[in-house]
Structure formats: structure tokens, C-alpha cells
Design a protein around this motif. Structure first.
Motif, mmCIF file in Angstrom:
data_model
loop_
_atom_site.group_PDB
_atom_site.id
_atom_site.type_symbol
_atom_site.label_atom_id
_atom_site.label_comp_id
_atom_site.label_asym_id
_atom_site.label_seq_id
_atom_site.Cartn_x
_atom_site.Cartn_y
_atom_site.Cartn_z
ATOM 1 N N GLU A 1 2.646 -1.617 -29.856
ATOM 2 C CA GLU A 1 1.384 -2.061 -28.869
ATOM 3 C C GLU A 1 2.206 -1.578 -27.428
ATOM 4 N N ASN A 2 1.421 -0.906 -27.139
ATOM 5 C CA ASN A 2 1.201 -0.225 -25.440
ATOM 6 C C ASN A 2 2.504 0.985 -25.435
ATOM 7 N N GLU A 3 2.410 1.028 -26.383
ATOM 8 C CA GLU A 3 3.660 2.715 -26.633
ATOM 9 C C GLU A 3 2.756 3.388 -27.491
ATOM 10 N N LYS B 1 -1.441 2.229 -29.223
ATOM 11 C CA LYS B 1 -2.856 1.238 -29.960
ATOM 12 C C LYS B 1 -2.325 0.393 -28.414
ATOM 13 N N ASP B 2 -3.331 -0.357 -27.379
ATOM 14 C CA ASP B 2 -3.152 -1.040 -26.587
ATOM 15 C C ASP B 2 -3.402 -2.885 -26.739
ATOM 16 N N SER B 3 -2.732 -3.406 -26.090
ATOM 17 C CA SER B 3 -2.716 -5.073 -25.873
ATOM 18 C C SER B 3 -3.703 -5.526 -27.144
ATOM 19 N N GLY C 1 -5.685 -3.845 -29.059
ATOM 20 C CA GLY C 1 -5.673 -3.496 -30.745
ATOM 21 C C GLY C 1 -6.662 -2.197 -30.469
ATOM 22 N N ASP C 2 -6.939 -1.712 -29.396
ATOM 23 C CA ASP C 2 -7.631 -0.572 -29.530
ATOM 24 C C ASP C 2 -6.595 0.715 -30.199
ATOM 25 N N VAL C 3 -7.208 1.739 -30.461
ATOM 26 C CA VAL C 3 -6.529 2.530 -30.617
ATOM 27 C C VAL C 3 -7.030 3.958 -29.882
#
Length: 108
Positions: A14-16, A31-33, A35-37
Motif C-alpha cells: 500500500e502506497n508504494e 495500490k493506494d490506501s 485499495g485502488d490500483v
């Protein structure tokens, strides 16, 4: 070309950003916080630097070398010195796997 399995969604931190090369194209997958990719071109348009080595903040990916931030949704640079966008690729999640078609861009 059809969509290619890139990784499992569980493989993404997440967030990397993670770097993948599909059909010779370097792509940064995030993948953001929530959960979207997202998948964008991995090369900064200002300095030919790998964006996947940069920093994820909200819906942006920041180049570590000169600080340009690119929108994960549109590929547009939001800060200088970059002024040209990076491509954005469509992401499909199927059975927990991330699929990308490197021949199809959503925004450039």
C-alpha cells in the motif's frame, strides 16, 4: 495485445510503487490506501528517472530526483519541473490478480 497478468494484488504494498516491464514498456503500479490500483508510465518526463522509486502521496506519484508529482488517474504532472504527462494504463483485477494491457492507454 491482450491484458497481461502483472502480479497478485496481495504482492503490492500500500502506497508504494512497483516497477514492471511489459512489452518493453516500464510501468509503475500503485495500490493506494483505499485499495485502488493504478498503472502509469514509469519514466519521469522531465529527467528519464524511474517513478517507481519515488513517493506515493494521496493520488500522486512523486519523482524522487526533482520532485515532479504525477496524477495516478490522469498521468498529468501537477508540479514542475515536469510539464509533459506520462501514459496511464487500464488496470483490471481478476481473481485477485492485476492485469494490464500495455497497448491501451487511458490518458497521455
Amino acid at each position: 495485445m491482450a491484458s497481461v497478468r502483472v502480479c497478485s494484488i496481495a504482492d503490492l504494498v500500500e502506497n508504494e510503487a512497483s516497477r514492471f516491464v511489459l512489452e518493453g514498456l516500464p510501468i509503475a503500479v500503485v495500490k493506494d490506501s483505499a485499495g485502488d490500483v493504478f498503472a502509469i508510465g514509469d519514466v519521469c518526463t522531465h529527467g528519464d528517472i524511474s517513478l517507481s522509486e519515488g513517493f506515493v502521496e494521496d493520488d500522486t506519484l512523486e519523482c524522487w530526483a526533482h520532485g515532479s508529482k504525477f496524477s495516478l488517474k490522469t498521468g498529468k504532472p501537477l508540479t514542475l519541473p515536469a510539464y509533459e504527462p506520462v501514459p496511464v494504463y487500464q488496470v483490471q483485477i481478476t481473481d485477485g490478480d492485476v492485469h494490464i494491457d500495455p497497448a491501451v492507454t487511458l490518458a497521455v
